[in-house]
Design an enzyme around this catalytic site. Structure first.
Site, PDB file in Angstrom:
ATOM      1  CD  GLU A   1      -2.785   1.029   0.195  1.00 50.88           C
ATOM      2  OE1 GLU A   1      -3.753   0.524   0.148  1.00 50.88           O
ATOM      3  OE2 GLU A   1      -2.635   2.168  -0.858  1.00 50.88           O
TER       4      GLU A   1
ATOM      5  CE  LYS B   1       5.491   7.469  -5.432  1.00 51.41           C
ATOM      6  NZ  LYS B   1       5.689   8.814  -4.964  1.00 51.41           N
TER       7      LYS B   1
ATOM      8  CB  VAL C   1       0.980   3.607  -5.109  1.00 46.39           C
ATOM      9  CG1 VAL C   1       0.255   4.644  -6.042  1.00 46.39           C
ATOM     10  CG2 VAL C   1       1.405   2.546  -5.800  1.00 46.39           C
TER      11      VAL C   1
HETATM   12  N1  HSE Z   1       9.885  11.153  -3.134  1.00 44.95           N
HETATM   13  C1  HSE Z   1       8.404  10.894  -2.990  1.00 44.95           C
HETATM   14  C2  HSE Z   1       7.727  11.927  -3.155  1.00 44.95           C
HETATM   15  C3  HSE Z   1       8.464  10.033  -1.757  1.00 44.95           C
HETATM   16  O1  HSE Z   1       8.184  12.987  -3.230  1.00 44.95           O
HETATM   17  O2  HSE Z   1       6.231  11.824  -3.415  1.00 44.95           O
HETATM   18  C4  HSE Z   1       7.330   9.279  -1.762  1.00 44.95           C
HETATM   19  O3  HSE Z   1       7.492   8.106  -2.751  1.00 44.95           O
END
Ligand code: HSE
Length: 440
Positions: A131, A207, A134
């Site tokens: 979970e 993602k 993403v």
């Molecule tokens: N580097 C990622 C972001 C962290 O800024 O969303 C979470 O995956």
């Protein structure tokens, strides 16, 4: 006395530290929810905990994450090290290979090896949950896997990287530089260890690949994703978009089209007033369209507390015996995705040209667009040096004139060919800036 769920955790970075903190602070509430205690019994970490204040209690330190994954003293292996390769991959394979459940926040691992790992998990009857991989704290995996199990999804899209959204928001609202905003995002723990993953769009792509698979029941296909980052965006684009009634966001979009599944990550103009346009800062949002309903989930997509909430939710499911297949259906039944080529993408476009300021330039631009049957919704030309929000820059008064075009729906191919034709005429002082417009 009910047996606790014994947790072995690898990685004590921002998320790992936050998970340890949450297991300690919410112990009683979690025991009620799960029906039994959830206890950290062992951990592996190459560095000291990111959060110095966490209490590791009596948990045993194991130097090798793979050894931890195989440790018969744990009931579940929680992988929070990150990275698509070893030691994360070897450790997850070791645990699943022995039939031990795995919970991970590792989007790169799932984007690259998710289907193979799901098959291994199913073969060994081990739970495998991700979970937190993403959109941080937003329960979108569960939503797609279970909540929308009856709907036929047609499009899933959204803001999937907190760092990029934070940077774009602060640049736009405070007229700050890209570099200053990135530095602040890193300081706040949003950015990846290598921030080019964030700003180059690759984190969003990982993602998106997972969401696409969950939404369309197809194998994860990250290679098929068209990716553009936010590095080429300028404040001038954000300001021009604002004037034209749009905000610029880095979106990941997956949709069913006549030619197959389209997956793309790029800066996108979304109409002001739409839900996505109003999502600011580190927040993420995922919009889902289906034959039955449409909905948008909004929440924090990065940072320790939000992401640890998703990891701990997976732990509660496991402890209480709630179980789903990793991709919501047998991994072997996931279809081979038919890729829709980016050249066939259809939609509206924002085009910013640095036009040489002389007679006939506009005619050449118009001819280039007409030659590809592109219809223009609006055209704005400013005199050289005039910034979109007013204020003259005398230094550039002799320079090229900014010309901004908004097209009606056309294709990627047509836009590329039209711009190549205009460039060949020698009337552009810079490479054209192109931003796709997404209907919400
Ligand atoms: N580097 C990622 C972001 C962290 O800024 O969303 C979470 O995956």
């Amino acid at each position: 006395m009910v047996e606790p769920l014994k947790v072995g955790l690898a990685g004590l970075g921002t998320v790992g530290s936050a998970v340890v903190r949450m297991l300690g602070q919410s112990r009683d509430a979690l025991t009620l929810r799960a029906g039994r205690p959830i206890e950290l019994v062992a951990y592996a970490s190459k560095d000291p905990p990111k959060d110095k204040g966490i209490d590791l209690g009596k948990a045993k330190k194991v130097s090798d994450p793979v050894a931890l994954a195989k440790d018969p003293g744990i009931d579940v292996f929680v992988e929070l090290m990150g990275g698509e390769g070893d030691p994360a991959k070897a450790a997850v394979e070791a645990a699943l290979g022995q039939g031990r459940p795995v919970i991970t926040a590792n989007k790169a691992l799932i984007a690259k090896h998710g289907v193979a790992l799901a098959k291994l998990a199913e073969k060994n009857n081990a739970a495998f949950s991700f979970e937190a991989a993403v959109a941080g704290g937003i329960p979108v995996v569960k939503t797609l896997r279970e909540g929308l199990g009856g709907a036929r999804i047609t499009r899933v899209y959204g803001i999937l990287n907190g760092t990029c959204n934070y940077i774009l928001t602060r640049m736009y609202k405070e007229r700050l530089s890209f570099a200053a905003c990135l530095k602040e995002a890193q300081r706040l723990g949003y950015a990846e260890a290598d921030p080019s993953f964030d700003i180059g769009g690759f984190d969003t792509a990982h993602k998106l690949a997972i969401l696409t698979s969950l939404a369309f029941g197809s194998e994860v296909d990250s290679e098929a994703i068209y990716v553009e980052g936010i590095e080429t965006l300028s404040l001038a684009d954000l300001e021009a978009a604002d004037e034209l009634g749009y905000r610029v966001k880095l979106l990941g979009v997956a949709q069913r089209t006549e030619t197959g599944i389209e997956q793309r990550v790029h800066p996108t103009m979304v109409p002001k007033g739409s839900v996505i346009a109003e999502i600011d800062g580190v927040l993420n949002a995922v919009a889902i369209d289906s034959d039955m309903l449409g909905l948008t989930l909004v929440g924090p997509g990065a940072g320790g507390p939000a992401t640890s909430s998703a990891v701990v939710a997976d732990l509660v499911d496991l402890a209480s015996g709630r179980r789903s297949l990793p991709f919501g259906r047998p991994a072997a039944s996931l279809s081979k995705p038919k890729r829709a080529p980016m050249q066939r993408h259809e939609g509206g476009y924002y085009i910013r040209l640095a036009a040489v300021d002389r007679p006939g330039t506009m005619a050449i631009i118009a001819k280039g667009m007409a030659g590809e049957n592109i219809s223009l919704e609006s055209i704005v030309q400013r005199h050289p040096g005039l910034r979109p929000h007013g204020g003259d820059d005398p230094k550039s008064a002799e320079g090229p004139a900014p010309v901004i075009l908004i097209t009606y729906a056309t294709t990627e191919d047509a836009v590329r060919r039209a711009l190549a034709a205009v460039e060949r005429e020698g009337v552009l002082a810079e490479k054209p800036q192109v931003i796709r417009i997404e209907k919400s």
